[in-house]
Design an enzyme around this catalytic site. Structure first.
Site, PDB file in Angstrom:
ATOM      1  N   ARG A 147       0.861  -1.179   0.000  1.00 26.31           N
ATOM      2  CA  ARG A 147       0.000   0.000   0.000  1.00 26.31           C
ATOM      3  C   ARG A 147       0.900   1.234   0.000  1.00 26.31           C
ATOM      4  NH1 ARG A 147      -3.911   1.989   4.901  1.00 26.31           N
ATOM      5  NH2 ARG A 147      -2.248   3.483   5.233  1.00 26.31           N
ATOM      6  N   TYR A 159      -3.048  11.558   6.070  1.00 28.71           N
ATOM      7  CA  TYR A 159      -3.341  10.216   6.560  1.00 28.71           C
ATOM      8  C   TYR A 159      -2.366   9.208   5.936  1.00 28.71           C
ATOM      9  CZ  TYR A 159      -4.899   5.558   6.674  1.00 28.71           C
ATOM     10  OH  TYR A 159      -4.869   4.200   6.844  1.00 28.71           O
ATOM     11  N   ASP A 210      -5.083   3.877   0.087  1.00 24.20           N
ATOM     12  CA  ASP A 210      -6.200   4.129   1.009  1.00 24.20           C
ATOM     13  C   ASP A 210      -6.599   5.597   0.940  1.00 24.20           C
ATOM     14  OD1 ASP A 210      -8.031   4.165   3.056  1.00 24.20           O
ATOM     15  OD2 ASP A 210      -6.692   3.305   4.576  1.00 24.20           O
ATOM     16  N   HIS A 212      -9.197   6.733   2.674  1.00 22.53           N
ATOM     17  CA  HIS A 212      -9.657   6.988   4.039  1.00 22.53           C
ATOM     18  C   HIS A 212     -10.907   7.863   4.087  1.00 22.53           C
ATOM     19  CE1 HIS A 212      -8.717   6.933   8.458  1.00 22.53           C
ATOM     20  NE2 HIS A 212      -8.251   5.767   8.103  1.00 22.53           N
ATOM     21  N   GLU A 236      -8.972   2.105  -1.689  1.00 22.76           N
ATOM     22  CA  GLU A 236      -9.684   1.760  -0.452  1.00 22.76           C
ATOM     23  C   GLU A 236     -10.511   2.921   0.089  1.00 22.76           C
ATOM     24  OE1 GLU A 236      -7.097  -0.151   2.305  1.00 22.76           O
ATOM     25  OE2 GLU A 236      -8.076   0.737   4.038  1.00 22.76           O
ATOM     26  N   GLU A 262     -13.548  -1.428   6.601  1.00 25.08           N
ATOM     27  CA  GLU A 262     -12.886  -1.581   7.904  1.00 25.08           C
ATOM     28  C   GLU A 262     -13.737  -1.037   9.052  1.00 25.08           C
ATOM     29  OE1 GLU A 262      -9.310   0.576   6.882  1.00 25.08           O
ATOM     30  OE2 GLU A 262      -9.901   2.237   8.154  1.00 25.08           O
ATOM     31  N   ARG A 283     -13.557  -5.375   3.361  1.00 25.71           N
ATOM     32  CA  ARG A 283     -12.426  -5.296   4.294  1.00 25.71           C
ATOM     33  C   ARG A 283     -12.821  -5.452   5.757  1.00 25.71           C
ATOM     34  NH1 ARG A 283      -9.594  -1.427   5.020  1.00 25.71           N
ATOM     35  NH2 ARG A 283      -7.700  -2.623   5.368  1.00 25.71           N
ATOM     36  N   GLU A 339      -4.387  -7.261   5.153  1.00 25.40           N
ATOM     37  CA  GLU A 339      -3.498  -6.163   5.559  1.00 25.40           C
ATOM     38  C   GLU A 339      -2.601  -6.640   6.704  1.00 25.40           C
ATOM     39  OE1 GLU A 339      -5.470  -2.786   7.332  1.00 25.40           O
ATOM     40  OE2 GLU A 339      -3.816  -1.445   6.819  1.00 25.40           O
ATOM     41  N   TRP A 402     -12.095  12.199   8.702  1.00 23.35           N
ATOM     42  CA  TRP A 402     -10.655  11.966   8.847  1.00 23.35           C
ATOM     43  C   TRP A 402     -10.230  10.709   8.099  1.00 23.35           C
ATOM     44  CZ3 TRP A 402      -7.986   7.876  11.386  1.00 23.35           C
ATOM     45  CH2 TRP A 402      -6.567   8.005  11.280  1.00 23.35           C
TER      46      TRP A 402
HETATM   47  C1  GCO Z   1      -6.112   0.856   7.482  1.00 26.60           C
HETATM   48  C2  GCO Z   1      -6.892   1.807   8.297  1.00 26.60           C
HETATM   49  C3  GCO Z   1      -6.254   2.239   9.575  1.00 26.60           C
HETATM   50  C4  GCO Z   1      -7.245   3.053  10.403  1.00 26.60           C
HETATM   51  C5  GCO Z   1      -7.084   2.705  11.833  1.00 26.60           C
HETATM   52  C6  GCO Z   1      -8.028   3.485  12.727  1.00 26.60           C
HETATM   53  O1  GCO Z   1      -6.398   0.798   6.310  1.00 26.60           O
HETATM   54  O2  GCO Z   1      -5.258   0.174   8.022  1.00 26.60           O
HETATM   55  O3  GCO Z   1      -7.404   2.837   7.527  1.00 26.60           O
HETATM   56  O4  GCO Z   1      -5.052   2.894   9.371  1.00 26.60           O
HETATM   57  O5  GCO Z   1      -7.046   4.416  10.225  1.00 26.60           O
HETATM   58  O6  GCO Z   1      -7.289   1.321  11.965  1.00 26.60           O
HETATM   59  O7  GCO Z   1      -7.887   3.049  14.031  1.00 26.60           O
HETATM   60 MG    MG Z   2      -8.017   1.899   5.665  1.00 28.44          MG
END
Ligand code: GCO
Ligand code: MG
Length: 402
Positions: A147, A159, A210, A212, A236, A262, A283, A339, A402
């Site tokens: 990633r 991020y 990602d 996010h 992602e 996630e 995920r 992951e 975020w």
């Molecule tokens: C990922 C996630 C994490 C989250 C985290 C929040 O893809 O691994 O986005 O980085 O930000 O798990 O607690």
């Molecule tokens: Mg993520």
């Protein structure tokens, strides 16, 4: 066999983890992860107040019935706190069942469907130049999937990019730190980074990114289209996924595969995404999606619709969750990727485990049960520390995801 005790263990070996340890009258114990980053004590209280008293005296082999009891019996269904608590119970009961049967849990789930669980590592750096060195680090260690996240010129922090390259940890302060976000600056940066990475590492390396949850569907469509020449394995969390039909718009415009889930807790969070084939990878993982039992239901639905797994595996999911996820990953027919962010030495010591990394794969433990434990004495040396995830604002001060 009866459950005689269930301990809720909160420990902070570098970061906070909540673990449930179920004890039986025959001395067999099982562990389950209940960690919800930034909201750990909410799950610990839910377990202590509402779940543990109901477990005492139950038959630990009645995994499905206990799951249904905790899910239907709460009346207030779903949500991350409830589902993480249920997950911890479910995981611990599968651990106990494996130990009683004398088999690793994946054999109870139908056995091995592949030789190893392909994992992706995290290359992150401020600049495209520096991220190339990070990707090379993973390739040299045998990773087949990486990633890639970089900083965005004009933004102080982004991020996925961390000072500590080995152990990424976003929850960094008791009161959330505030970051500044610009979608325009971001969209203008990412494609050029992937152009360089693809050019340097050739077509075989699986590349992921990602987002996010920061874009709107049409912005995600633009990003996906601009990344098509670099053949990503997935983009992602392109948008916040509460609006499942919003993904139709992304799909209409791009062939870049989409991975989501996630923050999902149940199959109801992704039912439309899966049945309408609006995503390619789901995920969800053990700890936040109701444990091994419910995750299997999600993956079975996904299998019917050509959607593969891509379970979350950030460091805020404990080695107990990782161990459990690997038993699921190795056994399901529609595994995609897992992951893998390495835990710190302190965390690994508190959670001794038998899974291991080899040649780009993680291999589940062959010990009976999950093959992971918690060292309670060591855990007690690391008291809970309040830590929150950051928040995001646009450059004009508006709150943003975020
Ligand atoms: C990922 C996630 C994490 C989250 C985290 C929040 O893809 O691994 O986005 O980085 O930000 O798990 O607690
Ligand atoms: Mg993520």
């Amino acid at each position: 066999m009866r459950i005689t005790d269930a301990k809720v263990i909160v420990t902070c070996p570098g970061r906070n983890f909540v673990t449930l340890k179920i004890v039986t009258d025959e001395g067999v114990t099982g562990v389950g992860d209940a960690t919800l980053n930034g909201r750990e004590l909410a799950v610990a209280a839910y377990l202590t107040e509402h779940v543990v008293p109901a477990l005492i005296g139950r038959d630990p082999a009645r995994i499905e019935d206990t799951w249904q009891y905790l899910y239907k019996g709460a009346y207030w269904r779903r949500g991350p706190v409830t589902m993480s608590a249920i997950a911890a119970v479910d995981t611990a009961l599968w651990d106990i069942l494996g130990k009683v049967a004398g088999l690793p849990v994946y054999r109870l789930l139908g056995g091995r469907s592949r030789e190893g669980v392909t994992v992706y590592g995290h290359a992150n750096a401020e600049t495209a130049e520096a991220v190339l060195a990070e990707v090379a680090w993973y390739v040299e260690r045998g990773y087949r999937a990486v990633r890639v996240q970089t900083g965005v010129p004009g933004l102080a922090a982004t991020y996925g990019v961390s000072g500590d390259k080995t152990f990424y940890e976003p929850a960094d302060a008791a009161i959330a730190t505030e970051a500044v976000w610009s979608t325009e600056r971001y969209l203008n940066t990412v494609p050029s980074v992937f152009a360089r990475v693809r050019d340097e590492f050739g077509p075989d390396l699986k590349l992921l990114h990602d987002v996010h949850h920061r874009l709107t569907p049409i912005e995600a469509a633009r990003l996906g289209r601009s990344l098509e020449p670099y053949a990503l394995t997935w983009m992602e969390d392109p948008v916040p996924a509460e609006l499942q039909e919003g993904f139709r718009l992304i799909r209409q415009h791009t062939t870049t595969p989409i991975a989501v889930g996630e923050v999902f807790n149940t199959v109801w969070d992704c039912q439309q995404l899966i049945t309408e084939q609006l995503i390619d990878y789901i995920r969800a993982t053990v700890v936040h999606a109701g444990g091994i039992s419910h995750l299997r239901r999600i993956f079975d639905l996904a299998a019917l619709h050509h959607v593969r797994s891509g379970s979350h595996g950030a460091t805020d999911l404990s080695p107990v969750c990782m161990a459990a996820a690997l038993h699921v990953d190795i056994s399901i027919p529609n595994f995609g990727l897992q992951e893998y962010m390495r835990h710190t030495g302190e965390t690994d010591a508190v959670f001794p485990h038998g899974y291991r990394f080899e040649n780009g794969y993680l291999l589940p433990s062959e010990e009976p049960g999950l093959g992971v434990d918690i060292d309670e004495e060591l855990a007690a040396k690391y008291p809970y520390q309040p830590k929150a995830l950051p928040v995001n604002r646009l450059e004009d001060g508006s709150m943003h995801s975020w």
